[in-house]
Design a protein around this motif. Structure first.
Motif, short mmCIF file in Angstrom:
data_model
loop_
_atom_site.label_atom_id
_atom_site.label_comp_id
_atom_site.label_asym_id
_atom_site.label_seq_id
_atom_site.Cartn_x
_atom_site.Cartn_y
_atom_site.Cartn_z
N PRO A 117 132.48 -44.24 27.44
CA PRO A 117 132.64 -43.53 28.72
C PRO A 117 131.71 -42.33 28.83
CG PRO A 117 134.76 -43.96 27.67
CD PRO A 117 133.72 -44.27 26.66
N ARG A 118 131.28 -42.03 30.04
CA ARG A 118 130.48 -40.84 30.29
C ARG A 118 131.27 -39.60 29.87
NH1 ARG A 118 125.92 -41.00 33.34
NH2 ARG A 118 125.39 -42.99 34.33
N GLY A 119 130.55 -38.64 29.33
CA GLY A 119 131.20 -37.42 28.86
C GLY A 119 131.54 -37.47 27.39
N THR A 120 131.46 -38.66 26.80
CA THR A 120 131.72 -38.81 25.36
C THR A 120 130.40 -39.06 24.65
OG1 THR A 120 133.90 -39.78 25.77
CG2 THR A 120 132.93 -40.16 23.60
N SER A 121 130.17 -38.33 23.56
CA SER A 121 128.96 -38.56 22.77
C SER A 121 128.88 -40.02 22.37
CB SER A 121 128.97 -37.67 21.52
OG SER A 121 127.97 -38.10 20.60
N TRP A 122 127.75 -40.66 22.68
CA TRP A 122 127.64 -42.10 22.43
C TRP A 122 127.86 -42.44 20.96
CZ3 TRP A 122 124.78 -45.80 19.84
CH2 TRP A 122 124.90 -47.10 20.32
N LYS A 123 127.22 -41.70 20.06
CA LYS A 123 127.34 -42.01 18.63
C LYS A 123 128.77 -41.76 18.15
CE LYS A 123 122.48 -41.27 17.55
NZ LYS A 123 121.46 -40.42 16.88
N HIS A 124 129.39 -40.67 18.61
CA HIS A 124 130.76 -40.41 18.22
C HIS A 124 131.69 -41.52 18.74
CE1 HIS A 124 129.14 -36.46 17.27
NE2 HIS A 124 130.29 -36.15 16.67
N GLY A 125 131.40 -41.97 19.95
CA GLY A 125 132.20 -43.05 20.52
C GLY A 125 132.08 -44.33 19.73
N ILE A 126 130.88 -44.64 19.28
CA ILE A 126 130.67 -45.85 18.47
C ILE A 126 131.42 -45.74 17.15
CG2 ILE A 126 128.94 -47.17 17.18
CD1 ILE A 126 128.92 -47.65 20.21
N CYS A 127 131.33 -44.58 16.50
CA CYS A 127 132.03 -44.38 15.23
C CYS A 127 133.54 -44.54 15.41
CB CYS A 127 131.72 -43.00 14.66
SG CYS A 127 130.01 -42.80 14.10
N ALA A 128 134.07 -43.95 16.52
CA ALA A 128 135.50 -44.06 16.78
C ALA A 128 135.90 -45.52 16.99
CB ALA A 128 135.86 -43.22 18.01
N HIS A 129 135.07 -46.26 17.72
CA HIS A 129 135.37 -47.68 17.98
C HIS A 129 135.41 -48.47 16.68
CE1 HIS A 129 135.30 -51.51 20.18
NE2 HIS A 129 134.43 -51.91 19.26
N LEU A 130 134.52 -48.13 15.75
CA LEU A 130 134.45 -48.84 14.48
C LEU A 130 135.45 -48.30 13.46
CD1 LEU A 130 130.56 -49.15 14.20
CD2 LEU A 130 132.18 -51.03 14.54
N GLY A 131 136.13 -47.22 13.81
CA GLY A 131 137.10 -46.65 12.88
C GLY A 131 136.46 -45.83 11.77
N TRP A 132 135.27 -45.33 12.03
CA TRP A 132 134.56 -44.53 11.04
C TRP A 132 134.73 -43.04 11.33
CZ3 TRP A 132 129.22 -47.43 11.39
CH2 TRP A 132 129.37 -48.73 10.90
N PRO A 133 134.70 -42.19 10.29
CA PRO A 133 134.76 -40.74 10.52
C PRO A 133 133.60 -40.29 11.40
CG PRO A 133 135.06 -41.26 8.19
CD PRO A 133 134.62 -42.54 8.86
N HIS A 134 133.85 -39.31 12.26
CA HIS A 134 132.79 -38.86 13.16
C HIS A 134 132.96 -37.40 13.57
CE1 HIS A 134 136.15 -40.53 15.51
NE2 HIS A 134 135.86 -39.61 16.44
N ARG A 135 133.70 -36.65 12.77
CA ARG A 135 133.98 -35.27 13.13
C ARG A 135 132.75 -34.39 12.98
NH1 ARG A 135 135.75 -30.87 10.32
NH2 ARG A 135 135.89 -32.13 8.42
N THR A 136 131.94 -34.65 11.96
CA THR A 136 130.78 -33.80 11.68
C THR A 136 129.49 -34.60 11.80
OG1 THR A 136 130.76 -34.29 9.30
CG2 THR A 136 132.21 -32.50 10.03
N GLN A 137 128.38 -33.84 11.80
CA GLN A 137 127.08 -34.50 11.84
C GLN A 137 126.85 -35.33 10.58
OE1 GLN A 137 125.18 -34.63 14.46
NE2 GLN A 137 123.74 -35.99 13.39
N ALA A 138 127.40 -34.89 9.46
CA ALA A 138 127.28 -35.65 8.22
C ALA A 138 127.99 -37.00 8.34
CB ALA A 138 127.86 -34.85 7.05
N ASP A 139 129.13 -37.01 9.07
CA ASP A 139 129.84 -38.28 9.29
C ASP A 139 128.96 -39.24 10.09
OD1 ASP A 139 132.15 -37.45 7.98
OD2 ASP A 139 133.06 -36.65 9.82
#
Length: 291
Positions: A232-254
């Motif tokens: 969705p617009r307004g959500t960081s694309w890479k963070h959204g992908i990580c969330a969809h895959l169930g991967w950590p995405h809180r930090t840039q290192a994630d």
């Protein structure tokens, strides 16, 4: 003490033939052997396969040729040998076959033992680190043979200024790969302006793929998905992908670790979408073409 009964007649290799046991010998051209059954003595001329059987052709001192089944039944200096196909020829054929079938990750024929070429003046530019790492993984071998260096732009917002700074010319071409290059986007307007920069236009090629990020150019099946999700617009694309895959995405290192997992799923060009493959190949052709 003297052994009154002598040694054990069954000790040792009592089954050994009088002339010794047969040993393998490669039927290399020029090797002189004797056929035990007929007494024919000749030098190996060639080995060929006929009717499913390997045949060795021997030439005697009068120039006459005769063929014999390859295998046991030959003597060399009185010692029995078992002729086998020439190793040198077999190994050479194997090496040629391996070289012909060896491919780089991009699908190109691998150049065995090739050293990296001195870098050309021409360069291939990509937007960021992830683009550069993907290009290196798939096309790295080809680029080293061609002497092409990949450089990062850290975005294309001021691409026209970068072109003026690089000042491409004959022998110093500039190929640029842009993410998300579709009509009506900011990227399309930036590229339109960059393509009009004079007097460098003839020495610059700017192409792009339609994906929001280079991550999306990896076939989703490699990550266990049928398709990349719509974020969705307004959500960081890479963070959204990580969330969809169930991967950590809180930090840039994630996010960096997520990319490494995606990159690890790529073994060759077959793992990438054709929209990216075609554009990269087009750029490589452009920066390596003779002026």
């Amino acid at each position: 003490m003297v052994d009154r009964y002598g040694s054990d007649v069954l000790s040792g290799d009592w089954k050994r033939p009088p002339r010794g046991r047969s040993v393998e010998l490669a039927a290399e051209p020029g090797t002189v052997v004797e056929d035990v059954e007929t007494g024919w003595v000749g030098a190996v001329v060639r080995v060929e396969k006929a009717g499913g059987v390997h045949v060795v052709h021997l030439e005697d001192r009068r120039g006459r040729l005769k063929g014999f089944p390859l295998g046991p039944g030959f003597l060399v200096d009185g010692a029995p040998v078992r002729l086998v196909p020439p190793r040198v020829a077999a190994e050479a054929r194997l090496a040629i076959a391996r070289a012909a079938s060896a491919r780089t990750a991009s699908g190109s024929v691998a150049v065995a033992g090739a050293r990296a070429r001195v870098a050309r003046g021409s360069r291939l530019y990509v937007e960021g680190r992830h683009d550069a790492e993907l290009v290196e993984k798939v096309w790295g071998d080809d680029l080293r043979v061609e002497g092409v260096v990949v450089e990062m732009l850290d975005g294309v917002d001021d691409l026209a200024a970068v072109i003026r700074e690089v000042a491409p010319e004959p022998g110093r071409r500039m190929g640029v790969l842009v993410d998300h290059l579709v009509p009506g986007t900011k990227e399309s307007r930036v590229v339109d302006e960059a393509r009009r920069v004079r007097p460098y236009a003839d020495h610059v090629l700017v192409v792009g793929h339609p994906y929001v990020d280079v991550w999306q150019s990896v076939k989703p099946q490699r990550l266990g998905m049928d398709a990349w999700p719509v974020i969705p617009r307004g959500t960081s694309w890479k963070h959204g992908i990580c969330a969809h895959l169930g991967w950590p995405h809180r930090t840039q290192a994630d996010v960096a670790r997520a990319w490494q997992r995606i990159l690890a799923s790529v073994d060759s060009y077959a793992d990438l979408e054709p929209e990216l493959l075609g554009r990269v190949e087009e750029l490589i052709d452009f920066v390596t073409a003779p002026e």
